[in-house]
Design a protein around this motif. Structure first.
Motif, PDB file in Angstrom:
ATOM      1  N   MET A 292       0.794  -1.197  -0.119  1.00 12.15           N
ATOM      2  CA  MET A 292       0.092   0.020   0.043  1.00 12.15           C
ATOM      3  C   MET A 292       0.763   1.155   0.093  1.00 12.15           C
ATOM      4  O   MET A 292       0.476   2.307  -0.039  1.00 12.15           O
ATOM      5  N   PHE A 293       2.149   1.218   0.318  1.00 11.11           N
ATOM      6  CA  PHE A 293       2.945   2.215   0.292  1.00 11.11           C
ATOM      7  C   PHE A 293       3.792   2.206  -0.843  1.00 11.11           C
ATOM      8  O   PHE A 293       5.021   3.105  -1.046  1.00 11.11           O
ATOM      9  N   THR A 294       3.418   1.467  -1.754  1.00  9.71           N
ATOM     10  CA  THR A 294       4.155   1.624  -3.271  1.00  9.71           C
ATOM     11  C   THR A 294       3.313   2.544  -4.131  1.00  9.71           C
ATOM     12  O   THR A 294       3.631   2.284  -5.432  1.00  9.71           O
ATOM     13  N   PHE A 295       2.201   3.357  -3.870  1.00  9.16           N
ATOM     14  CA  PHE A 295       1.686   3.853  -4.810  1.00  9.16           C
ATOM     15  C   PHE A 295       0.902   5.055  -4.147  1.00  9.16           C
ATOM     16  O   PHE A 295       0.580   4.823  -2.941  1.00  9.16           O
ATOM     17  N   GLY A 296       0.929   6.208  -4.861  1.00  8.60           N
ATOM     18  CA  GLY A 296       0.000   7.455  -4.377  1.00  8.60           C
ATOM     19  C   GLY A 296       0.366   7.764  -2.879  1.00  8.60           C
ATOM     20  O   GLY A 296       0.490   7.037  -2.122  1.00  8.60           O
ATOM     21  N   HIS A 297       0.381   8.965  -2.857  1.00 12.01           N
ATOM     22  CA  HIS A 297       0.662   9.486  -1.409  1.00 12.01           C
ATOM     23  C   HIS A 297       0.472  11.087  -1.676  1.00 12.01           C
ATOM     24  O   HIS A 297       0.455  11.855  -2.538  1.00 12.01           O
ATOM     25  N   ARG A 298       0.399  11.695  -0.205  1.00  9.63           N
ATOM     26  CA  ARG A 298       0.345  13.125  -0.225  1.00  9.63           C
ATOM     27  C   ARG A 298       1.576  13.751  -0.393  1.00  9.63           C
ATOM     28  O   ARG A 298       2.761  13.062   0.333  1.00  9.63           O
ATOM     29  N   PRO A 299       1.952  14.486  -1.378  1.00  9.04           N
ATOM     30  CA  PRO A 299       3.362  14.927  -1.738  1.00  9.04           C
ATOM     31  C   PRO A 299       3.997  16.023  -0.591  1.00  9.04           C
ATOM     32  O   PRO A 299       3.474  16.738   0.006  1.00  9.04           O
ATOM     33  N   GLU A 300       5.361  15.407  -0.341  1.00  9.19           N
ATOM     34  CA  GLU A 300       6.072  16.085   0.493  1.00  9.19           C
ATOM     35  C   GLU A 300       6.233  17.503  -0.009  1.00  9.19           C
ATOM     36  O   GLU A 300       6.185  17.951  -1.233  1.00  9.19           O
ATOM     37  N   THR A 301       6.163  18.711   0.835  1.00 11.40           N
ATOM     38  CA  THR A 301       5.794  19.951   0.361  1.00 11.40           C
ATOM     39  C   THR A 301       6.673  21.003   1.343  1.00 11.40           C
ATOM     40  O   THR A 301       6.551  20.909   2.432  1.00 11.40           O
ATOM     41  N   LEU A 302       7.364  22.001   0.666  1.00 15.86           N
ATOM     42  CA  LEU A 302       7.926  23.144   1.323  1.00 15.86           C
ATOM     43  C   LEU A 302       7.190  24.478   1.009  1.00 15.86           C
ATOM     44  O   LEU A 302       6.760  24.685  -0.103  1.00 15.86           O
ATOM     45  N   GLN A 303       6.954  25.137   1.976  1.00 21.61           N
ATOM     46  CA  GLN A 303       6.192  26.451   1.707  1.00 21.61           C
ATOM     47  C   GLN A 303       7.041  27.455   2.530  1.00 21.61           C
ATOM     48  O   GLN A 303       7.556  27.395   3.594  1.00 21.61           O
ATOM     49  N   ARG A 304       6.996  28.843   1.886  1.00 20.93           N
ATOM     50  CA  ARG A 304       7.392  29.992   2.601  1.00 20.93           C
ATOM     51  C   ARG A 304       6.088  30.896   2.519  1.00 20.93           C
ATOM     52  O   ARG A 304       5.605  31.291   1.509  1.00 20.93           O
TER      53      ARG A 304
END
Ligand code: MOS
Length: 760
Positions: A292-304
């Motif tokens: 289940m960890f080999t497809f789709g995920h909420r993307p890692e994100t950097l914000q300012r």
């Protein structure tokens, strides 16, 4: 092939009786679920069933140079092993999902070639007579790779940003800047700038992704698939394998959660159908929790985020930029920063959104995609600004309340956010909050109160529905909708029953079958506004038919009645002005000599009306945390979530949606993160003991308020949809409460004890 199973149709308990929109009815599918009669994908069985187990790549990038299969083939019961070398012919594996209601793009194509695009990519499917044989044989498959250097680390690759291509329906790139945000920022007396980081999250629904393909003797395939749209999955199978609509039926009558992971058909569907075509047998493929960890995920994100204000709190500048990961395969896009130009009134706004392509599987929508990150950053930044101003965080938000959407220069169709703030604050006791951090404690715990705002889209798509009223008074309504655990069966049955004035237990709503009238994906919080409106529309057509039949009855009391003069109450049609003049619907059908009457309806959104408004749901989230500084532990002891989401159709299931969203928001704030080992390019904590989710002991008081709102622009029902708004703003409210408790600002999620304890 034999199968003893016929699909279970959920229906309300006998004696439930008459219902009205907004009633807190219990789930009509409750009994069949808790008694195990409702079968999930992996529970469907036939006598000719073969079992497929997927082998995944152990490298993140490169090529498969050899597959060593002899040992695996020698396991008794093994029937075949499929890979890119011998897969059955596919017509169009390289499909572009633009014709579907699933998010468009160029999805990953399993077994397309020798190339390895990410760690965990499926490289072989072992098929055997038993699951045990398939699993054991899969463990014996050896794969040789020619490895290539991979890049999976977002933070190390921010120099490779690119502007996202625009592939997804509903995706809007950030609007052009307004005013001069840089100059206004420089000139303003009070300002803050902060960077925020959000780690990868995986969906982890209870039910694993799975497909059971039941092959009839004539070759027809009935596929039970874990999906948020049976018709999408059917379309993909037809496209990929060149099988006509009449050759494939996809069903998803019961789904154990999905949260976006089932918006697109996942690779196990393609592999299971390949297996069934190859073996000419029924095949079931169930992914493991690790897979289940080999497809789709909420993307890692950097914000300012940079915010600046006058000393009275008037916002002078809003700048927000985000950098998120995508895959090498396609651009995954979501609306992250645009909310920052909408939620508050400000003349100088500058927004930016960029992607970095990594050697990972493409991210996919997860409950409130984009807003869950973007509004988190904005709402934590607003909290930071409130302390810089020495102003109450709620007062700062009210000071900058936006009546209109500034970016689009349009009014909201409805926006009762002020009522959310007022009622939420009242219920929570916000007025008693001391302004300074570290003001409240009890025993060894510091106590903090934080709040945040939420916004999400109120969408409407198009859908069809069919309704059949039988001579005995039973009503069957159907549409190829999905119920991923949200309560679709219940709310649609309720809308139909209340429209027709029938007891709930006399009404069934059929869904989860690709042969039913068209329905879009269950996504974007849109099923009630879309399918619900189709249900009400088809019921109105049935009413008109009954009215005509009623007028034509011998000695009809309705002979001169207009349609607007009758109503449908308590199983009868009656005159509104003379309710004692009532005729049971069964009598109308009997008089007409009909066994049943049927109607169909196509619900098209009123685009002309809708385009003049911004359509959104809103929330105000208030929360209390208790922090033990010595351990860094955070308990979220109280949450009040006040929601403006139009008219609430089904009070109990709607409340459950919000509670579920709040639970996930707490989980996102404190627990959830999939960590990669970048040397291996692989997610390491791929199980539920190391990928932490909130459990019962983490969840305390959650209070949900639905404020009065009725929005006939979004839908004829007045409803806006509640599937996603519940999570938005929760993690920000938790972060803000932690600051209020401790005076420490944690700018990355999850806010784990190490970060809460970190000095400075
Ligand atoms: Mo949802 S993320 O629209 O399934």
């Amino acid at each position: 092939m034999t199968t003893a199973y016929t699909d279970i149709q959920p229906v309300a308990e006998p004696g439930t009786g008459l219902v009205a929109k907004g009633d807190p009815v219990s789930r009509v599918d409750g009994r069949v679920k808790v008694t195990g009669q409702a079968r999930y994908v992996a529970e469907h069985y036939t006598s000719d069933m073969a079992y497929g187990v997927v082998v995944n790549s152990t490298v993140a990038k490169g090529r498969i140079t050899a597959l060593h299969l002899d040992e695996a083939r020698a396991v008794p019961g093994v029937l075949d092993i499929l890979s890119h070398l011998n897969r059955p012919r596919t017509r169009k594996l390289d499909l572009f999902y633009k014709d579907m209601t699933a998010p468009a793009g160029s999805p990953f194509k399993p077994f397309h070639g020798a190339g390895v695009l990410y760690s965990g990519q499926p490289v072989a499917l072992v098929l055997a007579d038993t699951f045990e044989a398939a699993r054991y044989a899969a463990s014996l498959v050896r794969v040789d790779y020619e490895k290539a250097p991979h890049e999976t680390n977002l933070l190390a690759n921010v120099h490779r940003i690119h502007t996202p291509s625009r592939l997804k329906a509903g995706f809007s790139p950030p609007p052009k800047p307004t005013g001069d945000a840089e100059a206004a920022f420089e000139a303003a007396p009070v300002k803050i700038q902060a960077d925020y980081y959000s780690g990868v999250e995986h969906h982890n629904p209870m039910e694993m992704h799975a497909s059971t393909v039941i092959r009839a003797d004539d070759g027809h395939l009935t596929v039970y698939d874990k999906t948020q749209s049976s018709q999408n999955s059917r379309w993909v199978v037809s496209q990929v394998f060149g099988l006509g609509k009449d050759k494939v039926t996809v069903k998803n009558p019961f789904i154990g959660g999905a949260f976006g992971s089932g918006l697109r058909p996942q690779y196990q569907l393609i592999l299971a159908v390949m297996g069934a075509l190859q073996l000419k047998r029924s095949v079931r493929v169930v992914l493991t929790r690790q897979q289940m960890f080999t497809f789709g995920h909420r993307p890692e994100t950097l914000q300012r985020v940079q915010l600046a204000a006058e000393r009275d709190g008037t916002l002078k500048s809003v700048m927000h930029r985000a950098i998120a990961e995508t895959s090498r395969i396609e651009d995954y896009v979501e609306v992250v920063v645009n909310w920052s130009g909408q939620l508050y009134r400000c003349d100088n706004v500058k927004l930016d959104y960029k992607l970095v392509a990594l050697d990972q599987y493409t991210p996919i929508d997860m409950r409130a995609p984009g807003a869950a990150h973007g509004i988190h950053a904005l709402e934590v930044a607003m909290d930071e600004l409130s302390y810089a101003l020495g102003m109450d965080p709620l007062a700062l938000r009210l000071k900058n309340y936006a009546e209109r959407d500034a970016a689009k220069d349009l009014p909201y169709s409805t926006k009762e956010l002020r009522a959310c703030y007022a009622q939420g604050a009242e219920r929570f006791g916000w007025s008693k909050r001391p302004l300074a951090p570290r003001s409240m404690h009890e025993g060894s715990e510091l106590i903090g109160w934080g709040m945040a705002t939420g916004q999400w889209d109120a969408l409407q798509m198009l859908a069809k529905a069919r309704a059949v009223l039988h001579a005995d008074g039973r009503l069957e309504v159907s549409s190829a909708a999905s119920d991923i655990g949200t309560g679709t069966y219940t709310v649609m049955s309720l809308i139909a029953a209340s429209a027709m004035g029938l007891p709930l237990e006399q009404v069934t709503f059929r869904l989860g079958d690709s042969t039913l009238p068209f329905a879009p994906i269950e996504g974007g919080s849109s099923h009630v506004t879309t399918v619900g409106s189709a249900v009400e529309g088809v019921c109105e057509k049935l009413q008109r038919k009954l009215w005509k039949l009623g007028r034509a009855m011998p000695d009809s009391p309705f002979e001169i009645a207009m349609f607007s003069e009758v109503e449908f109450v308590g199983g009868s049609m009656q005159l509104i002005k003379m309710p004692r003049t009532a005729v049971p619907l069964t009598a109308i059908l009997a008089a007409a000599g009909q066994d049943s009457i049927e109607e169909k309806y196509l619900m098209l959104p009123n685009a002309l009306k809708q385009k003049n408004f911004v359509r959104a749901t809103h929330s105000a989230v208030f929360c209390e945390v208790r922090v033990d500084e010595a351990f860094g532990t955070v308990r979220v002891t109280r949450v009040v979530s006040a929601i403006a989401a139009g008219r609430i159709m089904s009070a109990k299931t709607a409340r459950s949606q919000i509670v579920g969203g709040v639970v996930w928001g707490i989980s996102q704030a404190l627990h959830e993160e999939t960590r990669a080992d970048h040397a291996l390019g692989r997610f390491m904590n791929h199980n539920l003991s190391e990928y932490h989710v909130a459990v019962n002991a983490d969840i305390h008081d959650i209070d949900v308020i639905f404020v009065d709102e009725d929005d006939r622009v979004v839908s004829r029902l007045g409803a806006k949809g509640v599937g996603e708004i519940g999570i938005v703003g929760v993690s920000a409210a938790v972060c803000n409460a932690i600051y209020h408790a401790t005076g420490r600002r944690v700018r990355s999620t999850p806010m784990t004890p190490d970060k809460v304890m970190a000095p400075g």
